[in-house]
Design a protein around this motif. Structure first.
Motif, PDB file in Angstrom:
ATOM      1  N   GLU A   1      45.761  23.278  -9.398  1.00  0.00           N
ATOM      2  CA  GLU A   1      46.941  22.954 -10.200  1.00  0.00           C
ATOM      3  C   GLU A   1      48.164  23.756  -9.770  1.00  0.00           C
ATOM      4  O   GLU A   1      49.282  23.238  -9.775  1.00  0.00           O
ATOM      5  CB  GLU A   1      46.641  23.188 -11.686  1.00  0.00           C
ATOM      6  CG  GLU A   1      45.642  22.187 -12.257  1.00  0.00           C
ATOM      7  CD  GLU A   1      45.573  22.226 -13.776  1.00  0.00           C
ATOM      8  OE1 GLU A   1      46.395  22.933 -14.394  1.00  0.00           O
ATOM      9  OE2 GLU A   1      44.710  21.525 -14.346  1.00  0.00           O
TER      10      GLU A   1
ATOM     11  N   SER B   1      52.124  21.417 -18.011  1.00  0.00           N
ATOM     12  CA  SER B   1      51.202  21.227 -19.128  1.00  0.00           C
ATOM     13  C   SER B   1      50.689  19.803 -19.273  1.00  0.00           C
ATOM     14  O   SER B   1      49.688  19.567 -19.963  1.00  0.00           O
ATOM     15  CB  SER B   1      51.886  21.643 -20.442  1.00  0.00           C
ATOM     16  OG  SER B   1      52.965  20.769 -20.735  1.00  0.00           O
ATOM     17  N   ASP B   2      51.352  18.856 -18.616  1.00  0.00           N
ATOM     18  CA  ASP B   2      51.010  17.447 -18.839  1.00  0.00           C
ATOM     19  C   ASP B   2      50.726  16.705 -17.539  1.00  0.00           C
ATOM     20  O   ASP B   2      49.613  16.210 -17.321  1.00  0.00           O
ATOM     21  CB  ASP B   2      52.163  16.782 -19.598  1.00  0.00           C
ATOM     22  CG  ASP B   2      51.902  15.322 -19.911  1.00  0.00           C
ATOM     23  OD1 ASP B   2      50.740  14.892 -19.844  1.00  0.00           O
ATOM     24  OD2 ASP B   2      52.867  14.594 -20.219  1.00  0.00           O
TER      25      ASP B   2
ATOM     26  N   PRO C   1      47.823  18.332 -14.949  1.00  0.00           N
ATOM     27  CA  PRO C   1      46.463  18.137 -15.474  1.00  0.00           C
ATOM     28  C   PRO C   1      46.033  16.674 -15.480  1.00  0.00           C
ATOM     29  O   PRO C   1      44.874  16.350 -15.186  1.00  0.00           O
ATOM     30  CB  PRO C   1      46.548  18.707 -16.892  1.00  0.00           C
ATOM     31  CG  PRO C   1      47.640  19.721 -16.825  1.00  0.00           C
ATOM     32  CD  PRO C   1      48.649  19.142 -15.880  1.00  0.00           C
TER      33      PRO C   1
ATOM     34  N   ASP D   1      42.842  15.164 -13.396  1.00  0.00           N
ATOM     35  CA  ASP D   1      41.809  14.403 -14.101  1.00  0.00           C
ATOM     36  C   ASP D   1      41.666  13.008 -13.512  1.00  0.00           C
ATOM     37  O   ASP D   1      40.542  12.507 -13.324  1.00  0.00           O
ATOM     38  CB  ASP D   1      42.169  14.319 -15.589  1.00  0.00           C
ATOM     39  CG  ASP D   1      41.139  13.520 -16.385  1.00  0.00           C
ATOM     40  OD1 ASP D   1      40.002  14.020 -16.520  1.00  0.00           O
ATOM     41  OD2 ASP D   1      41.462  12.418 -16.843  1.00  0.00           O
TER      42      ASP D   1
END
Length: 301
Positions: A243, A265-266, A269, A273
């Motif tokens: 990340e 934060s968004d 990730p 995923d």
């Protein structure tokens, strides 16, 4: 994929203008901003007048077309033919030619020995691609279970303005990249940036499967190919796919991201995923890209 390496004074001048117009806070040379800035702003205003929404596509089109077309008048005509629908007033077309000419004149004053120095500048990237390029693409094919990239592509080397920069031009099977002599960041060697740019050059047939407009495809692919490119680079021990490096890449490579998503934060990730899910499910790569397009708010036309 076979790469054809190209140098172009005009493409370098227009890249410099694009940087001064769109990324002036990242241009740390005040002389460059002072000398090219006014002409860059004038050209940027002209492109906005032509297409206020997609003017970055016009910048990209200018840079790649300039590597092939010598006459500024012919360059402007080709840009308008390729990217603008409908009638363009003659006065605006003439403004475009004049703005391009002013940018080139300003650039020439700053870099009078451009051609004498450029072969030396581009050689490190050429040597690194010779060493790592085939392996990078082989791992990318394996990881994505896909081989829909073009067989040949043009690499337009341009004068370093931001200390490392570049963009892919899918519709022209080309990329442009700054010919920096050393890696600005140890975590992200320039060969990884080059691989990421090349990884966006899919065939017309594959891009058409995505059901997106050309503008949306140009927005999707830089984001979509980030994590796969870091993963391929990690296999070659060039970088790490994590990340932290994804966040750094988005910042350093000027990747346009949805304004409503926070990168750390968004967005990152979600990308990690999405990539892990794609690997686990062994999804068709076109399906994986469509899924990502929906996640970032791009919908099929």
């Amino acid at each position: 994929m076979h790469l054809h390496w190209t140098k172009s004074f005009s493409a370098s001048a227009l890249h410099a203008a694009n940087c001064c117009s769109k990324h002036s806070s990242q241009v740390h040379d005040p002389v460059l901003l002072d000398k090219i800035g006014p002409a860059a702003v004038a050209l940027g205003t002209c492109l906005q007048d032509l297409d206020a929404i997609h003017h970055q596509r016009l910048w990209d089109g200018l840079i790649v077309l300039a590597s092939k077309i010598q006459s500024n008048s012919a360059l402007a005509d080709q840009l308008l033919s390729d990217f603008i629908d409908g009638f363009v007033e003659q006065s605006l077309a003439q403004r475009l030619v004049g703005a391009i000419t002013e940018v080139e004149a300003s650039f020439k004053l700053l870099f009078p020995k451009y051609f004498d120095q450029f072969d030396y500048r581009i050689k490190p990237l050429q040597d690194q691609w010779a060493g790592y390029g085939n392996g990078f693409l082989a791992h990318l094919r394996r990881l994505t279970r896909n081989d829909a990239w073009v067989k040949e592509a043009n690499v337009i080397g341009v004068q370093p303005i931001l200390g490392g920069a570049g963009r892919a031009h899918c519709e022209h099977q080309s990329i442009h990249i700054e010919a920096v002599l050393t890696n600005p960041l140890a975590e992200l060697p320039e060969i990884v940036r080059l691989g990421w740019l090349v990884s966006q050059l899919y065939t017309v047939a594959f891009r058409s499967q995505l059901g997106l407009s050309p503008a949306d495809v140009s927005h999707l692919l830089p984001i979509a190919m980030l994590i796969p490119s870091l993963a391929a680079a990690e296999v070659l021990e060039l970088s790490k796919c994590n990340e932290a490096n994804a966040e750094l890449s988005i910042e350093q490579w000027n990747i346009a991201v949805p304004s409503h998503r926070d990168v750390a934060s968004d967005l990152v990730p979600m990308l990690m995923d999405w990539w892990e899910t794609s690997l686990k499910n062994k999804s068709e790569w076109s399906v994986a890209l469509k899924t990502l397009a929906q996640k970032i708010g791009l919908t099929a036309s």
